[in-house]
Design a protein around this motif. Structure first.
Motif, PDB file in Angstrom:
ATOM      1  N   ALA A  39       0.851  -1.191   0.000  1.00  0.00           N
ATOM      2  CA  ALA A  39       0.000   0.000   0.000  1.00  0.00           C
ATOM      3  C   ALA A  39       0.884   1.237   0.000  1.00  0.00           C
ATOM      4  CB  ALA A  39      -0.918   0.000   1.222  1.00  0.00           C
ATOM      5  N   GLY A  40       0.323   2.340  -0.468  1.00  0.00           N
ATOM      6  CA  GLY A  40       1.074   3.584  -0.438  1.00  0.00           C
ATOM      7  C   GLY A  40       0.405   4.653  -1.270  1.00  0.00           C
ATOM      8  N   ARG A  41       0.830   5.895  -1.073  1.00  0.00           N
ATOM      9  CA  ARG A  41       0.301   6.988  -1.856  1.00  0.00           C
ATOM     10  C   ARG A  41       0.619   6.775  -3.334  1.00  0.00           C
ATOM     11  NH1 ARG A  41       2.983   9.892   2.080  1.00  0.00           N
ATOM     12  NH2 ARG A  41       4.443  10.725   0.548  1.00  0.00           N
ATOM     13  N   SER A  42      -0.187   7.378  -4.177  1.00  0.00           N
ATOM     14  CA  SER A  42       0.071   7.307  -5.613  1.00  0.00           C
ATOM     15  C   SER A  42       1.490   7.775  -5.923  1.00  0.00           C
ATOM     16  CB  SER A  42      -0.931   8.192  -6.369  1.00  0.00           C
ATOM     17  OG  SER A  42      -2.237   7.682  -6.228  1.00  0.00           O
ATOM     18  N   ASN A  43       2.153   7.019  -6.788  1.00  0.00           N
ATOM     19  CA  ASN A  43       3.502   7.350  -7.247  1.00  0.00           C
ATOM     20  C   ASN A  43       4.571   7.196  -6.167  1.00  0.00           C
ATOM     21  OD1 ASN A  43       4.583   7.857  -9.786  1.00  0.00           O
ATOM     22  ND2 ASN A  43       4.970  10.010  -9.346  1.00  0.00           N
ATOM     23  N   VAL A  44       4.286   6.362  -5.152  1.00  0.00           N
ATOM     24  CA  VAL A  44       5.273   6.144  -4.092  1.00  0.00           C
ATOM     25  C   VAL A  44       6.342   5.143  -4.518  1.00  0.00           C
ATOM     26  CG1 VAL A  44       4.142   4.207  -2.908  1.00  0.00           C
ATOM     27  CG2 VAL A  44       5.464   5.861  -1.561  1.00  0.00           C
ATOM     28  N   GLY A  45       6.068   4.388  -5.581  1.00  0.00           N
ATOM     29  CA  GLY A  45       7.060   3.435  -6.068  1.00  0.00           C
ATOM     30  C   GLY A  45       6.735   1.982  -5.801  1.00  0.00           C
ATOM     31  N   LYS A  46       5.430   1.656  -5.650  1.00  0.00           N
ATOM     32  CA  LYS A  46       5.063   0.259  -5.371  1.00  0.00           C
ATOM     33  C   LYS A  46       5.470  -0.670  -6.508  1.00  0.00           C
ATOM     34  CE  LYS A  46       0.658   0.604  -4.690  1.00  0.00           C
ATOM     35  NZ  LYS A  46       0.574   2.002  -5.188  1.00  0.00           N
ATOM     36  N   SER A  47       5.129  -0.302  -7.734  1.00  0.00           N
ATOM     37  CA  SER A  47       5.423  -1.172  -8.871  1.00  0.00           C
ATOM     38  C   SER A  47       6.928  -1.359  -9.041  1.00  0.00           C
ATOM     39  CB  SER A  47       4.805  -0.603 -10.143  1.00  0.00           C
ATOM     40  OG  SER A  47       3.396  -0.555 -10.041  1.00  0.00           O
ATOM     41  N   SER A  48       7.694  -0.293  -8.902  1.00  0.00           N
ATOM     42  CA  SER A  48       9.145  -0.395  -9.027  1.00  0.00           C
ATOM     43  C   SER A  48       9.722  -1.300  -7.951  1.00  0.00           C
ATOM     44  CB  SER A  48       9.794   0.993  -8.928  1.00  0.00           C
ATOM     45  OG  SER A  48       9.424   1.801 -10.026  1.00  0.00           O
ATOM     46  N   LEU A  49       9.180  -1.213  -6.751  1.00  0.00           N
ATOM     47  CA  LEU A  49       9.675  -2.049  -5.654  1.00  0.00           C
ATOM     48  C   LEU A  49       9.358  -3.522  -5.910  1.00  0.00           C
ATOM     49  CD1 LEU A  49      11.093  -1.912  -2.872  1.00  0.00           C
ATOM     50  CD2 LEU A  49       8.822  -1.979  -1.849  1.00  0.00           C
ATOM     51  N   ILE A  50       8.147  -3.808  -6.396  1.00  0.00           N
ATOM     52  CA  ILE A  50       7.786  -5.192  -6.706  1.00  0.00           C
ATOM     53  C   ILE A  50       8.699  -5.745  -7.801  1.00  0.00           C
ATOM     54  CG2 ILE A  50       5.993  -6.661  -7.714  1.00  0.00           C
ATOM     55  CD1 ILE A  50       3.949  -4.948  -6.183  1.00  0.00           C
ATOM     56  N   ASN A  51       8.956  -4.961  -8.833  1.00  0.00           N
ATOM     57  CA  ASN A  51       9.862  -5.404  -9.891  1.00  0.00           C
ATOM     58  C   ASN A  51      11.252  -5.719  -9.341  1.00  0.00           C
ATOM     59  OD1 ASN A  51       7.907  -5.141 -11.893  1.00  0.00           O
ATOM     60  ND2 ASN A  51       8.494  -3.043 -12.396  1.00  0.00           N
ATOM     61  N   ALA A  52      11.726  -4.883  -8.416  1.00  0.00           N
ATOM     62  CA  ALA A  52      13.039  -5.123  -7.814  1.00  0.00           C
ATOM     63  C   ALA A  52      13.021  -6.374  -6.943  1.00  0.00           C
ATOM     64  CB  ALA A  52      13.462  -3.907  -6.988  1.00  0.00           C
ATOM     65  N   LEU A  53      11.923  -6.589  -6.219  1.00  0.00           N
ATOM     66  CA  LEU A  53      11.816  -7.759  -5.348  1.00  0.00           C
ATOM     67  C   LEU A  53      11.902  -9.063  -6.135  1.00  0.00           C
ATOM     68  CD1 LEU A  53       8.986  -6.914  -2.787  1.00  0.00           C
ATOM     69  CD2 LEU A  53      11.329  -7.578  -2.232  1.00  0.00           C
ATOM     70  N   VAL A  54      11.164  -9.140  -7.228  1.00  0.00           N
ATOM     71  CA  VAL A  54      11.089 -10.387  -7.990  1.00  0.00           C
ATOM     72  C   VAL A  54      12.143 -10.459  -9.087  1.00  0.00           C
ATOM     73  CG1 VAL A  54       8.646 -10.595  -7.491  1.00  0.00           C
ATOM     74  CG2 VAL A  54       9.354  -9.525  -9.631  1.00  0.00           C
ATOM     75  N   GLY A  55      12.865  -9.368  -9.302  1.00  0.00           N
ATOM     76  CA  GLY A  55      13.927  -9.374 -10.290  1.00  0.00           C
ATOM     77  C   GLY A  55      13.455  -9.452 -11.715  1.00  0.00           C
ATOM     78  N   VAL A  56      12.252  -8.919 -11.974  1.00  0.00           N
ATOM     79  CA  VAL A  56      11.692  -8.950 -13.329  1.00  0.00           C
ATOM     80  C   VAL A  56      11.319  -7.524 -13.735  1.00  0.00           C
ATOM     81  CG1 VAL A  56       9.914  -9.868 -14.860  1.00  0.00           C
ATOM     82  CG2 VAL A  56      10.775 -11.271 -12.965  1.00  0.00           C
ATOM     83  N   ASN A  57      12.102  -6.911 -14.565  1.00  0.00           N
ATOM     84  CA  ASN A  57      11.796  -5.549 -15.005  1.00  0.00           C
ATOM     85  C   ASN A  57      10.507  -5.527 -15.815  1.00  0.00           C
ATOM     86  OD1 ASN A  57      14.093  -4.387 -13.873  1.00  0.00           O
ATOM     87  ND2 ASN A  57      15.337  -4.795 -15.692  1.00  0.00           N
ATOM     88  N   GLY A  58       9.620  -4.618 -15.463  1.00  0.00           N
ATOM     89  CA  GLY A  58       8.391  -4.458 -16.227  1.00  0.00           C
ATOM     90  C   GLY A  58       7.270  -5.396 -15.849  1.00  0.00           C
ATOM     91  N   LEU A  59       7.464  -6.257 -14.836  1.00  0.00           N
ATOM     92  CA  LEU A  59       6.378  -7.158 -14.438  1.00  0.00           C
ATOM     93  C   LEU A  59       5.214  -6.342 -13.881  1.00  0.00           C
ATOM     94  CD1 LEU A  59       5.272 -10.015 -14.030  1.00  0.00           C
ATOM     95  CD2 LEU A  59       6.345 -10.021 -11.774  1.00  0.00           C
ATOM     96  N   ALA A  60       5.475  -5.549 -12.872  1.00  0.00           N
ATOM     97  CA  ALA A  60       4.474  -4.597 -12.382  1.00  0.00           C
ATOM     98  C   ALA A  60       4.644  -3.313 -13.183  1.00  0.00           C
ATOM     99  CB  ALA A  60       4.667  -4.336 -10.891  1.00  0.00           C
ATOM    100  N   ARG A  61       3.567  -2.822 -13.758  1.00  0.00           N
ATOM    101  CA  ARG A  61       3.653  -1.645 -14.614  1.00  0.00           C
ATOM    102  C   ARG A  61       3.983  -0.409 -13.795  1.00  0.00           C
ATOM    103  NH1 ARG A  61      -1.437  -0.739 -18.142  1.00  0.00           N
ATOM    104  NH2 ARG A  61      -2.348  -0.652 -16.077  1.00  0.00           N
TER     105      ARG A  61
END
Length: 216
Positions: A39-61
């Motif tokens: 969870a987080g405010r809009s544009n806080v970086g959730k998708s970027s963090l998920i991509n970093a966690l799973v090591g798949v660029n572009g998985l979370a938009r």
């Protein structure tokens, strides 16, 4: 803790895939494996963090446009059919951001209801990771979400994002200030994780924390 590190190495060494976008609760997958939500405010970086966690660029938009994520987006390790007996060990859920003032009010209300109803009513949800932009710290709408999580007795942990965007000396101070604000919060996990998706900082620690959370 060693067991959690070993589990995290197993979980996040696998390729991950997107399985479902959930626009309303009736489309939620059947409850089964443990879920971890972000969870987080809009544009806080959730998708970027998920991509970093799973090591798949572009998985979370990812997008520079706040409010783009409008559904609960589910991600799991690949290779599972979803049939009974062949369920993934866990799922990650990217939730719509909150606090985006420029979206139409009725749209904001729908996103907000979806997120809050999910957090209150999902028995397989083990922990919510509440993302806070290091450049701004805790805001009033973050505190509103924490009020809800405390009331629902839903375990949550604060994750600071974009720490590469502030001076290194400011990170320990921000962690200390955030921990002080969490002391009166009954459902808050008493540790703060500082991360940078761009630099890869704190990702290993977050993976271990997630592995520990799903085993509790």
């Amino acid at each position: 803790m060693q067991a959690a590190k070993e589990l995290s190495a197993t979980l996040f060494s696998k390729p991950w895939v997107f399985i479902r976008g959930v626009p309303s609760l009736k489309f939620l997958p059947p409850e089964g494996p443990p879920e971890i939500a972000f969870a987080g405010r809009s544009n806080v970086g959730k998708s970027s963090l998920i991509n970093a966690l799973v090591g798949v660029n572009g998985l979370a938009r990812t997008s520079n446009t706040p409010g783009r994520t409008q559904e609960l987006n589910y991600f799991v390790p690949s290779g599972y059919s979803g049939d009974e007996g062949d369920l993934p060990p866990m799922a990650l859920v990217d939730m719509p951001g909150y606090g985006y003032a420029k979206a139409p009010k009725d749209q904001v209300d729908l996103w907000t209801k979806l997120v809050f109803d999910y957090m209150r009513g999902r028995s397989t949800l083990k922990r919510v990771y509440l993302l806070i932009d290091s450049r701004h710290g805790l805001k009033k709408n973050d505190e509103g979400v924490m009020d809800l999580l405390d009331k629902a007795a839903m375990s949550y942990q604060v994750v600071l994002t974009k720490t590469d965007k502030i001076k290194a000396a400011g990170v320990p101070r921000l962690i200390s200030e955030t921990l002080s604000a969490l002391k009166r919060r009954p459902a808050a996990y008493p540790e703060v994780i500082a991360t940078s998706s761009e630099k890869g900082e704190g990702i290993s620690e977050l993976r271990t924390a997630i592995a520990l959370a799903i085993t509790l």
